[in-house]
Design a protein around this motif. Structure first.
Motif, PDB file in Angstrom:
ATOM      1  N   GLY A 218      27.886 -31.299 -33.852  1.00  0.00           N
ATOM      2  CA  GLY A 218      28.947 -32.270 -33.587  1.00  0.00           C
ATOM      3  C   GLY A 218      29.990 -31.738 -32.627  1.00  0.00           C
ATOM      4  O   GLY A 218      30.467 -32.458 -31.754  1.00  0.00           O
ATOM      5  N   SER A 219      30.337 -30.456 -32.788  1.00  0.00           N
ATOM      6  CA  SER A 219      31.439 -29.966 -31.961  1.00  0.00           C
ATOM      7  C   SER A 219      30.957 -29.492 -30.599  1.00  0.00           C
ATOM      8  O   SER A 219      31.732 -29.452 -29.658  1.00  0.00           O
ATOM      9  CB  SER A 219      32.203 -28.860 -32.687  1.00  0.00           C
ATOM     10  OG  SER A 219      31.308 -27.840 -33.057  1.00  0.00           O
ATOM     11  N   ASN A 220      29.666 -29.143 -30.475  1.00  0.00           N
ATOM     12  CA  ASN A 220      29.175 -28.707 -29.171  1.00  0.00           C
ATOM     13  C   ASN A 220      27.668 -28.935 -29.047  1.00  0.00           C
ATOM     14  O   ASN A 220      26.863 -28.025 -29.287  1.00  0.00           O
ATOM     15  CB  ASN A 220      29.508 -27.225 -28.950  1.00  0.00           C
ATOM     16  CG  ASN A 220      29.346 -26.837 -27.494  1.00  0.00           C
ATOM     17  OD1 ASN A 220      28.636 -27.501 -26.743  1.00  0.00           O
ATOM     18  ND2 ASN A 220      30.005 -25.768 -27.098  1.00  0.00           N
ATOM     19  N   PRO A 221      27.286 -30.153 -28.675  1.00  0.00           N
ATOM     20  CA  PRO A 221      25.856 -30.492 -28.633  1.00  0.00           C
ATOM     21  C   PRO A 221      25.072 -29.588 -27.680  1.00  0.00           C
ATOM     22  O   PRO A 221      23.921 -29.242 -27.969  1.00  0.00           O
ATOM     23  CB  PRO A 221      25.843 -31.936 -28.144  1.00  0.00           C
ATOM     24  CG  PRO A 221      27.238 -32.418 -28.123  1.00  0.00           C
ATOM     25  CD  PRO A 221      28.155 -31.264 -28.287  1.00  0.00           C
ATOM     26  N   GLU A 222      25.709 -29.181 -26.581  1.00  0.00           N
ATOM     27  CA  GLU A 222      25.005 -28.331 -25.618  1.00  0.00           C
ATOM     28  C   GLU A 222      24.648 -26.985 -26.248  1.00  0.00           C
ATOM     29  O   GLU A 222      23.525 -26.501 -26.136  1.00  0.00           O
ATOM     30  CB  GLU A 222      25.875 -28.108 -24.377  1.00  0.00           C
ATOM     31  CG  GLU A 222      25.918 -29.306 -23.446  1.00  0.00           C
ATOM     32  CD  GLU A 222      24.525 -29.891 -23.191  1.00  0.00           C
ATOM     33  OE1 GLU A 222      23.628 -29.133 -22.807  1.00  0.00           O
ATOM     34  OE2 GLU A 222      24.347 -31.101 -23.407  1.00  0.00           O
ATOM     35  N   ALA A 223      25.635 -26.391 -26.953  1.00  0.00           N
ATOM     36  CA  ALA A 223      25.390 -25.112 -27.618  1.00  0.00           C
ATOM     37  C   ALA A 223      24.277 -25.254 -28.641  1.00  0.00           C
ATOM     38  O   ALA A 223      23.398 -24.393 -28.770  1.00  0.00           O
ATOM     39  CB  ALA A 223      26.672 -24.623 -28.290  1.00  0.00           C
ATOM     40  N   ALA A 224      24.303 -26.376 -29.381  1.00  0.00           N
ATOM     41  CA  ALA A 224      23.284 -26.586 -30.415  1.00  0.00           C
ATOM     42  C   ALA A 224      21.901 -26.660 -29.782  1.00  0.00           C
ATOM     43  O   ALA A 224      20.937 -26.092 -30.289  1.00  0.00           O
ATOM     44  CB  ALA A 224      23.592 -27.871 -31.183  1.00  0.00           C
ATOM     45  N   ARG A 225      21.825 -27.345 -28.641  1.00  0.00           N
ATOM     46  CA  ARG A 225      20.533 -27.488 -27.972  1.00  0.00           C
ATOM     47  C   ARG A 225      20.061 -26.128 -27.443  1.00  0.00           C
ATOM     48  O   ARG A 225      18.914 -25.752 -27.597  1.00  0.00           O
ATOM     49  CB  ARG A 225      20.663 -28.506 -26.828  1.00  0.00           C
ATOM     50  CG  ARG A 225      19.424 -29.326 -26.630  1.00  0.00           C
ATOM     51  CD  ARG A 225      19.680 -30.548 -25.757  1.00  0.00           C
ATOM     52  NE  ARG A 225      20.162 -31.686 -26.520  1.00  0.00           N
ATOM     53  CZ  ARG A 225      21.253 -32.381 -26.223  1.00  0.00           C
ATOM     54  NH1 ARG A 225      21.989 -32.042 -25.187  1.00  0.00           N
ATOM     55  NH2 ARG A 225      21.596 -33.415 -26.951  1.00  0.00           N
ATOM     56  N   THR A 226      21.007 -25.377 -26.854  1.00  0.00           N
ATOM     57  CA  THR A 226      20.666 -24.054 -26.327  1.00  0.00           C
ATOM     58  C   THR A 226      20.197 -23.131 -27.438  1.00  0.00           C
ATOM     59  O   THR A 226      19.287 -22.327 -27.258  1.00  0.00           O
ATOM     60  CB  THR A 226      21.898 -23.438 -25.638  1.00  0.00           C
ATOM     61  OG1 THR A 226      22.477 -24.416 -24.788  1.00  0.00           O
ATOM     62  CG2 THR A 226      21.511 -22.224 -24.827  1.00  0.00           C
ATOM     63  N   ALA A 227      20.837 -23.252 -28.621  1.00  0.00           N
ATOM     64  CA  ALA A 227      20.471 -22.383 -29.734  1.00  0.00           C
ATOM     65  C   ALA A 227      19.144 -22.801 -30.355  1.00  0.00           C
ATOM     66  O   ALA A 227      18.667 -22.171 -31.295  1.00  0.00           O
ATOM     67  CB  ALA A 227      21.574 -22.412 -30.790  1.00  0.00           C
TER      68      ALA A 227
ATOM     69  N   TRP B 221      30.182 -38.363 -38.569  1.00  0.00           N
ATOM     70  CA  TRP B 221      31.025 -38.041 -37.418  1.00  0.00           C
ATOM     71  C   TRP B 221      31.064 -36.554 -37.140  1.00  0.00           C
ATOM     72  O   TRP B 221      31.179 -36.134 -36.000  1.00  0.00           O
ATOM     73  CB  TRP B 221      32.441 -38.604 -37.610  1.00  0.00           C
ATOM     74  CG  TRP B 221      32.489 -40.089 -37.462  1.00  0.00           C
ATOM     75  CD1 TRP B 221      31.525 -40.970 -37.861  1.00  0.00           C
ATOM     76  CD2 TRP B 221      33.525 -40.877 -36.878  1.00  0.00           C
ATOM     77  NE1 TRP B 221      31.916 -42.250 -37.566  1.00  0.00           N
ATOM     78  CE2 TRP B 221      33.133 -42.220 -36.969  1.00  0.00           C
ATOM     79  CE3 TRP B 221      34.758 -40.569 -36.302  1.00  0.00           C
ATOM     80  CZ2 TRP B 221      33.919 -43.259 -36.492  1.00  0.00           C
ATOM     81  CZ3 TRP B 221      35.540 -41.610 -35.834  1.00  0.00           C
ATOM     82  CH2 TRP B 221      35.124 -42.932 -35.920  1.00  0.00           C
ATOM     83  N   ARG B 222      30.973 -35.730 -38.219  1.00  0.00           N
ATOM     84  CA  ARG B 222      30.923 -34.285 -38.029  1.00  0.00           C
ATOM     85  C   ARG B 222      29.687 -33.879 -37.246  1.00  0.00           C
ATOM     86  O   ARG B 222      29.663 -32.841 -36.598  1.00  0.00           O
ATOM     87  CB  ARG B 222      30.931 -33.582 -39.386  1.00  0.00           C
ATOM     88  CG  ARG B 222      32.310 -33.443 -39.972  1.00  0.00           C
ATOM     89  CD  ARG B 222      32.995 -32.265 -39.353  1.00  0.00           C
ATOM     90  NE  ARG B 222      34.403 -32.244 -39.712  1.00  0.00           N
ATOM     91  CZ  ARG B 222      35.179 -31.176 -39.572  1.00  0.00           C
ATOM     92  NH1 ARG B 222      34.668 -30.069 -39.094  1.00  0.00           N
ATOM     93  NH2 ARG B 222      36.439 -31.227 -39.876  1.00  0.00           N
ATOM     94  N   ALA B 223      28.617 -34.701 -37.373  1.00  0.00           N
ATOM     95  CA  ALA B 223      27.400 -34.412 -36.613  1.00  0.00           C
ATOM     96  C   ALA B 223      27.450 -35.050 -35.232  1.00  0.00           C
ATOM     97  O   ALA B 223      26.468 -35.022 -34.494  1.00  0.00           O
ATOM     98  CB  ALA B 223      26.177 -34.924 -37.376  1.00  0.00           C
ATOM     99  N   GLY B 224      28.598 -35.661 -34.875  1.00  0.00           N
ATOM    100  CA  GLY B 224      28.723 -36.284 -33.574  1.00  0.00           C
ATOM    101  C   GLY B 224      28.104 -37.662 -33.494  1.00  0.00           C
ATOM    102  O   GLY B 224      27.865 -38.175 -32.410  1.00  0.00           O
ATOM    103  N   MET B 225      27.829 -38.279 -34.649  1.00  0.00           N
ATOM    104  CA  MET B 225      27.288 -39.639 -34.663  1.00  0.00           C
ATOM    105  C   MET B 225      28.408 -40.591 -35.070  1.00  0.00           C
ATOM    106  O   MET B 225      28.840 -40.595 -36.222  1.00  0.00           O
ATOM    107  CB  MET B 225      26.131 -39.742 -35.663  1.00  0.00           C
ATOM    108  CG  MET B 225      24.946 -38.850 -35.340  1.00  0.00           C
ATOM    109  SD  MET B 225      24.054 -39.403 -33.887  1.00  0.00           S
ATOM    110  CE  MET B 225      23.075 -40.730 -34.572  1.00  0.00           C
ATOM    111  N   PHE B 226      28.887 -41.408 -34.118  1.00  0.00           N
ATOM    112  CA  PHE B 226      30.024 -42.280 -34.406  1.00  0.00           C
ATOM    113  C   PHE B 226      29.560 -43.558 -35.077  1.00  0.00           C
ATOM    114  O   PHE B 226      29.579 -44.633 -34.488  1.00  0.00           O
ATOM    115  CB  PHE B 226      30.819 -42.552 -33.138  1.00  0.00           C
ATOM    116  CG  PHE B 226      31.528 -41.333 -32.650  1.00  0.00           C
ATOM    117  CD1 PHE B 226      32.719 -40.952 -33.234  1.00  0.00           C
ATOM    118  CD2 PHE B 226      30.988 -40.544 -31.660  1.00  0.00           C
ATOM    119  CE1 PHE B 226      33.369 -39.806 -32.815  1.00  0.00           C
ATOM    120  CE2 PHE B 226      31.629 -39.400 -31.241  1.00  0.00           C
ATOM    121  CZ  PHE B 226      32.820 -39.029 -31.818  1.00  0.00           C
ATOM    122  N   SER B 227      29.150 -43.413 -36.314  1.00  0.00           N
ATOM    123  CA  SER B 227      28.640 -44.555 -37.060  1.00  0.00           C
ATOM    124  C   SER B 227      29.791 -45.421 -37.544  1.00  0.00           C
ATOM    125  O   SER B 227      30.769 -44.925 -38.088  1.00  0.00           O
ATOM    126  CB  SER B 227      27.832 -44.047 -38.256  1.00  0.00           C
ATOM    127  OG  SER B 227      27.658 -45.073 -39.185  1.00  0.00           O
TER     128      SER B 227
END
Lengths: 359, 353
Positions: A235-244, A82-88
């Motif tokens: 997890g907290s900001n997928p857009e930022a992660a993708r941009t980075a 869930w911390r990675a944004g995957m709602f398993s």
């Protein structure tokens, strides 16, 4: 599907207080339905969880720790995913696959020396859980299949696979749908001599220590290594992660695999620590309770450890309550649900202007 | 043989009815952009309160099982309203609330069951008014008919009315819908209430339609199968009907095989909905309900072949015959498109700005 950022907080130990207050409140209502004196019922829960001076404390505490062990490991699995944004929601199935792989290993490598076999079972269980979970992760990143749905499906496939195998190739001779036992030498060592607990052997096993170690390892991974940082950022900001420029897909699949490994480990440890053999009703729903455990623990490894200890104690206490008064132990589900709803309600009310989705 | 086929249809209908009812509700909910994982719990609450209503009436009022149905629908809608409150008003995560409501329903029905009726359900069965079956409905009660009528009704509503268009807009692009004057949160709340009512009906069918009693956790994963049906039925009521019929037939075949003394593991049949859904999702739309029917036929043929060979005295391991269709399926699914037919904003929270 869960593209919305989640904003998890650190461990909030005050939640445990909310939780305890709710536990008492809801228990009271539940018991009033049975017209049992609530004081006596709460006492029964307390005695079940930590014991009393008459029956001694060690045995009850051992039972609480044994109940906490699978909750802690599956709860950690939920935290990592869930911390990675995957709602398993797949902890249940991954736990069963872990137990299945472990018992199959025990059957194949029956002649190995005990400790080697234990190690092999743990490795096989973790690997099976990781694979089952990574499958859902792979479906998400490669096929766009929402992990919420695929993990639920995989839970039931795992459940029926266990049912199929323990009535088929893995069945012990006889009519019962169960496997042969794990060789005694490969079972986890009992930590408390029977003489300490009034002659009744306590079930506390060394696997519980392994679970605590896993909590510490999760903390180090998530909060000290750069990889854990990337996972949390995703997890907290997928857009930022993708941009980075993070390898988003790889982080997601890895988080799912790690989460599954923890749940598979839970299955293997429960098998080699308590159950001793596999049967269709092996898990009473640990993988689903893991979600409230992790949420109450603030999606933090240390918080989850505390929350799992609390839930474990409550489970042992509710078991005692059922034996003493006939109030069903399923009451614990109401308490778990009410606690999560209360925590979410309070937090959402506080951040009602912030605009973030509340987890 | 005619008797066998009519039995098969009866038993298919019994399995498919609760699945179809719940799936139709969830279809509308998901088209509005919400994933309701808590349907399992709503069904369970419906099943429990149907018994409470029917039984209460049986002893004190008129003995009308429809009072049970009404109570089931109201109770499940209350749970749906709780879901709406947390998800829409407090913007809580939909998955979290769904899972938590399932736990709540499991604990609540289990505790209340023992509190109201004692530990055993034997007494319950004799005092609960069951839904009456009618000869003009081929010996079924009203709920299977309602489920069947629900298919065109939901289809017409979703794809042929202005309200249905607005509802689908909430699931595709809520901000645009809001700009066009649609009250997104209101529409989603109504959709959730409808989903709750349908789950309640499904639960009532389980307890006072099919089994005449309540047992702990009697929904037994059916809420999740309904979720699977909506997804593998590609979010259309006709797709839902096809998938529900397929799963009903699979279950009925299992009972038939059992009655004939054929040893086929029942797990193969009960796991089917979940496997099919995974395959449909993985294939990215190439697998339609009809494709799945074809796949089921393939499984069936493989099994039949095995029995024929066995009758000839050739003993071939049963696992091989399960494995062959799986391998063929994997072969077929070499590559596929993305997951296309889902509502674009499915599962994403919406907040008015």
């Amino acid at each position: 599907m869960s593209g919305a950022p989640i904003r998890p907080n650190g461990p909030q130990y005050s939640r445990l207080l909310v939780y305890a207050a709710l536990a008492i409140g809801v228990t009271t209502v539940g018991i009033l339905c049975r017209r049992t004196w609530p004081g006596a019922a709460l006492h029964a829960i307390l005695v079940g969880a930590v014991g009393d001076s008459r029956s001694g404390h060690l045995y009850a505490i051992s039972e609480s720790l044994v109940s906490a062990c699978p909750l802690l490991l599956t709860g950690l699995g939920v935290v990592v995913a869930w911390r990675a944004g995957m709602f398993s929601i797949g902890a249940e199935g991954q736990l069963l696959m872990g137990a299945l792989a472990a018992i199959a290993t025990a059957g194949l490598a029956r002649n190995m020396p005990g400790p080697v076999l234990t190690l092999l079972m743990i490795l096989a269980g973790s690997a099976a859980g990781a694979g089952w979970s990574a499958l859902a992760g792979w479906l998400r990143v490669r096929r766009g299949v929402p992990e919420v749905i695929s993990t639920i499906m995989l839970n039931y496939v795992a459940l029926y696979l266990v049912g199929l195998l323990v009535e088929g190739p893995l069945q012990e001779s006889g009519q019962l749908a169960q496997t042969a036992p794990v060789p005694a030498a490969a079972m986890f060592a009992r930590l408390l001599p029977a003489s300490w607990t009034g002659g009744v052997p306590a079930r506390l096993h060394s696997g519980v220590l392994l679970a605590l170690l896993a909590a510490a390892a999760c903390y180090v991974y998530l909060y000290i290594t750069p990889e854990g940082l990337r996972l949390r950022v995703l997890g907290s900001n997928p857009e930022a992660a993708r941009t980075a420029g993070f390898a988003v897909d790889r982080i997601r699949v890895r988080a799912m695999a790690l989460s599954g490994a923890l749940c598979g480990l839970a299955g293997a440890i429960e098998l080699a620590g308590v159950a001793g053999r596999l049967y269709p009703e092996f898990s009473p729903g640990w993988g689903y309770s893991a979600i409230p455990v992790a949420l109450i623990g603030g999606l933090h490894p240390i918080g989850t450890a505390l929350s799992a200890l609390f839930f474990g104690g409550l489970a042992a206490g509710c078991g005692n309550l059922e034996r003493m008064t006939g109030v069903s132990a399923v009451l614990i589900n109401v308490i778990q649900a009410a606690a999560v709803l209360a925590v979410i309600g309070v937090r959402a009310w506080r951040n009602r202007s912030a605009g973030a989705e509340t987890v | 043989m005619a008797v066998g086929i009519s039995n098969l249809l009866q038993s298919s209908a019994a399995t498919a009815t609760p699945l179809l009812l719940a799936a139709l509700g969830e279809n509308v909910v998901q088209r509005a952009g919400i994933v309701n994982v808590g349907m399992e719990g709503m069904m369970l609450v419906g099943a429990f309160f149907a018994v409470v209503g029917a039984r209460h009436s049986a002893t004190h009022l008129t003995g009308n099982p429809y009072a049970g149905v009404v109570l089931a629908v109201v109770a499940a809608m209350l749970l749906a309203a709780l879901f709406a409150l947390f998800v829409l008003k407090l913007t809580a995560n939909q998955v979290v609330i769904g899972v938590v409501l399932n736990l709540l329903a499991l604990g609540l029905t289990g505790t209340l069951y023992r509190a109201l009726f004692g530990v055993t359900g034997a007494f319950l069965a004799s005092t609960t008014a069951a839904l009456p079956a009618y000869p003009w409905l081929l010996g079924q009660d009203l709920l299977p008919l309602l489920a069947l009528l629900g298919v065109p009704a939901v289809g017409l509503f979703l794809f042929r009315t202005r309200a249905g268009l607005e509802l689908r807009a909430c699931g595709e692009h809520p901000a645009a819908a809001e700009a066009a004057g649609v009250n997104v949160l209101g529409v989603r709340a109504l959709a959730l209430l409808f989903g709750g009512a349908m789950s309640g009906l499904a639960g009532a069918f389980l307890s006072i339609g099919e089994n005449h009693t309540f047992v702990d956790n009697m929904s037994a994963g059916r809420g999740f199968i309904a979720l699977a049906i909506v997804t593998s039925g590609r979010w259309t009521p006709w797709g839902c009907l096809g998938m529900a019929a397929l799963f009903g037939l699979a279950q009925a075949l299992q009972f038939l095989f059992q009655a004939q003394g054929l040893h086929v593991s029942y797990q193969l049949f009960v796991a089917l909905p979940y496997v099919v859904t995974l395959l449909v999702l993985t294939s990215g739309g190439r697998w339609t309900p009809w494709g799945c029917l074809g796949m089921a036929a393939m499984f069936g043929t493989a099994q039949a072949l095995r029995f024929v060979l066995q009758a000839q005295g050739l003993h071939i391991s049963s696992q091989l015959f399960v494995a062959v269709p799986c391998v063929v399926t994997l072969f077929v699914l070499t590559s596929g498109g993305r997951w296309a037919a889902a509502p674009a904003a499915l599962g994403q929270p919406y907040r008015r700005s």
